[in-house]
Design an enzyme around this catalytic site. Structure first.
Site, PDB file in Angstrom:
ATOM      1  N   TYR A 146     -31.353  -1.646  21.110  1.00  0.00           N
ATOM      2  CA  TYR A 146     -30.739  -1.386  22.413  1.00  0.00           C
ATOM      3  C   TYR A 146     -30.389  -2.701  23.116  1.00  0.00           C
ATOM      4  CZ  TYR A 146     -30.891  -0.228  27.461  1.00  0.00           C
ATOM      5  OH  TYR A 146     -30.637  -0.128  28.809  1.00  0.00           O
ATOM      6  N   ASP A 231     -41.625   2.058  21.854  1.00  0.00           N
ATOM      7  CA  ASP A 231     -40.821   2.691  22.903  1.00  0.00           C
ATOM      8  C   ASP A 231     -40.447   4.082  22.401  1.00  0.00           C
ATOM      9  OD1 ASP A 231     -38.846   3.591  24.625  1.00  0.00           O
ATOM     10  OD2 ASP A 231     -37.981   1.606  24.935  1.00  0.00           O
ATOM     11  N   ILE A 233     -39.141   6.608  24.222  1.00  0.00           N
ATOM     12  CA  ILE A 233     -38.369   7.218  25.296  1.00  0.00           C
ATOM     13  C   ILE A 233     -37.522   8.402  24.828  1.00  0.00           C
ATOM     14  CG2 ILE A 233     -36.452   5.606  25.015  1.00  0.00           C
ATOM     15  CD1 ILE A 233     -36.045   5.609  27.992  1.00  0.00           C
ATOM     16  N   LYS A 273     -34.678  10.446  29.357  1.00  0.00           N
ATOM     17  CA  LYS A 273     -33.989  11.070  28.231  1.00  0.00           C
ATOM     18  C   LYS A 273     -34.555  12.454  27.928  1.00  0.00           C
ATOM     19  CE  LYS A 273     -32.256   6.929  27.991  1.00  0.00           C
ATOM     20  NZ  LYS A 273     -30.924   6.603  28.555  1.00  0.00           N
TER      21      LYS A 273
END
Length: 442
Positions: A146, A231, A233, A273
């Site tokens: 990302y 992560d 998410i 998300k």
């Protein structure tokens, strides 16, 4: 005179990833008012289940009016409006850890006392870097990753990122060789490696970490005595949740719960998300390391989540029947929308990485490059954004080592707009084909 931080360019705002957003803002698509505008396909937002959330809010108005004991008019507004400490509302944290377990099929349990609330995952990622590393120390991150991590992990903390280079040869999976090479590169750069940072499910790949990759990462972290930050998410966006494994589950499966590595495993997540609520700014850090939790909790005072938001979401997450239905329906809609996109891509002849999660697809447009270089990739990206009218993210912005890969988001627009996007791509590819035929005739 301003500070070095104010005048440096390490924020990453000049990345093509962010430039694409800026171009979209100048000329946003609208089916009626601006049908030739740029369609936003560079934003990983989940807008597919707003109707479910809005329906719940309509049925539970006491939550939005801060009704006490479920009674409208008997408000707790005053106590919510007054000062709250940085530990967060216990009622919210208790419901949040239940939700975290639910989207992981209850294969792991979470303790609310080990949870730190932050104003979104951006804040959580930065906070955990402040807790784990000093300026000039490094974290290893698999590519592609990302683009915002260059800002979130580095900009204010001074922590360095050393890439673990992955390639399409093995579908961008993490290998032992790539891990060792990244670690050795850090040493040559005189950087002390403090940990590995992974995104599971991956952004931008949309894939989940495999058992083999987990074993490799855990074994490597134990050998080097370093941390692993996961992560997660996108945990709630997995189309088939049985294919997702949390880092906590992977550690538990190896019977390492009471070992030294147990305190070196940390999770970052949010509701941006999983519930499609990025504007609510709900992020979190979960760790078994008591000192980290204590320090991160103190740091969270610089980015608190409002008490009103916590109260509302505690009510929503506490409706277990609604949450279970939401998770199931969200997975169903994401899978359907992804299938719609890839069906259109296949019809055009565009290949893509097979994936099982996320709000995006990692597509292979190498056959459209004029030159197999990152200059060629940027030339293609500019045509796509300015001529085709689509903002998609070039692989170079995600530190992909192979020119020609792009991330395209599919959950932040309507079905009709996605159809327009697919048609635009089709027209573009066909125009290139006609151009090549014309050039060959000459």
């Amino acid at each position: 005179m301003l500070s070095k931080k104010a005048t440096c360019k390490s924020h990453g705002q000049d990345s093509s990833y962010f430039i694409g957003w800026q171009e979209y803002d100048k000329n946003p698509y609208h089916e009626v008012h601006n049908p030739s505008g740029i369609i936003q396909m560079g934003l990983a937002e989940n807008q597919l289940c707003f109707d479910l959330l809005e329906s719940w809010l309509a049925r539970n108005q006491e939550a939005t009016t801060f009704g006490k004991n479920g009674v409208i008019g008997n408000s707790i507004f005053r106590e919510l409006a007054l000062f709250q400490d940085y530990h967060g509302l216990q009622a919210f944290k208790k419901e949040l850890v239940k939700f975290m377990a639910e989207i992981r099929q209850n294969k792991v349990r979470f303790d609310p006392e080990k949870l730190v609330l932050t104003a979104g995952a951006t804040s959580a990622n930065e906070t955990i870097m402040f807790c784990l590393a000093e300026p000039g120390e490094a974290f290893l991150i698999p590519t592609p990753y990302y683009p915002g991590f260059d800002r979130d992990l580095k900009w204010r903390t001074g922590v360095e990122i050393v890439p673990i280079y992955c390639s399409s040869i093995n579908n961008f999976t993490i290998t032992k060789c790539a891990l060792e090479e990244a670690y050795e590169l850090a040493i040559r750069l005189n950087l002390r490696v403090k940990g590995i940072f992974i995104t599971n499910p991956s952004n931008p790949l949309g894939t989940t970490i495999t058992p083999n990759e987990f074993n490799l990462l855990i074994t490597f972290a134990i050998a080097k005595n370093i941390h692993i930050v996961s992560d997660e998410i996108y945990a709630g966006t997995v189309f088939n949740s049985s294919s997702f494994t949390s880092i906590i589950k992977a550690i538990t499966d190896r019977n390492l719960k009471n070992s030294e590595i147990w305190n070196n495993i940390h999770i970052v997540s949010s509701l941006s998300k999983d519930l499609g609520l990025p504007g609510f700014r709900i992020g979190m850090i979960y760790s078994n390391n008591e000192i980290l939790v204590s320090t991160a909790t103190k740091m969270s005072s610089f980015g608190l989540v409002s008490s009103q938001t916590q109260y509302l979401l505690a009510k929503l997450l506490g409706d277990r029947k609604f949450i279970r239905n939401y998770i199931k329906e969200n997975q169903k809609r994401l899978k359907k929308r992804k299938e719609m996109l890839v069906f259109g891509l296949e019809d055009i002849g565009i290949k893509y990485l097979k994936s099982n999660a996320g709000l995006f697809c990692w597509i292979d447009m190498r056959f459209l490059l004029k030159s197999d270089t990152f200059e060629g990739e940027m030339e293609l990206w500019k045509k796509i954004i300015y001529e085709v009218g689509l903002n998609i993210s070039p692989g170079s912005s995600c530190h992909c080592i192979e020119p020609g890969w792009f991330r395209i988001c599919f959950a932040n627009t309507s079905e009709e707009t996605l159809k327009v996007s697919i048609q635009r791509i089709k027209d573009f590819v066909e125009s290139i084909g006609r151009q090549k035929i014309s050039e060959n005739k000459l």
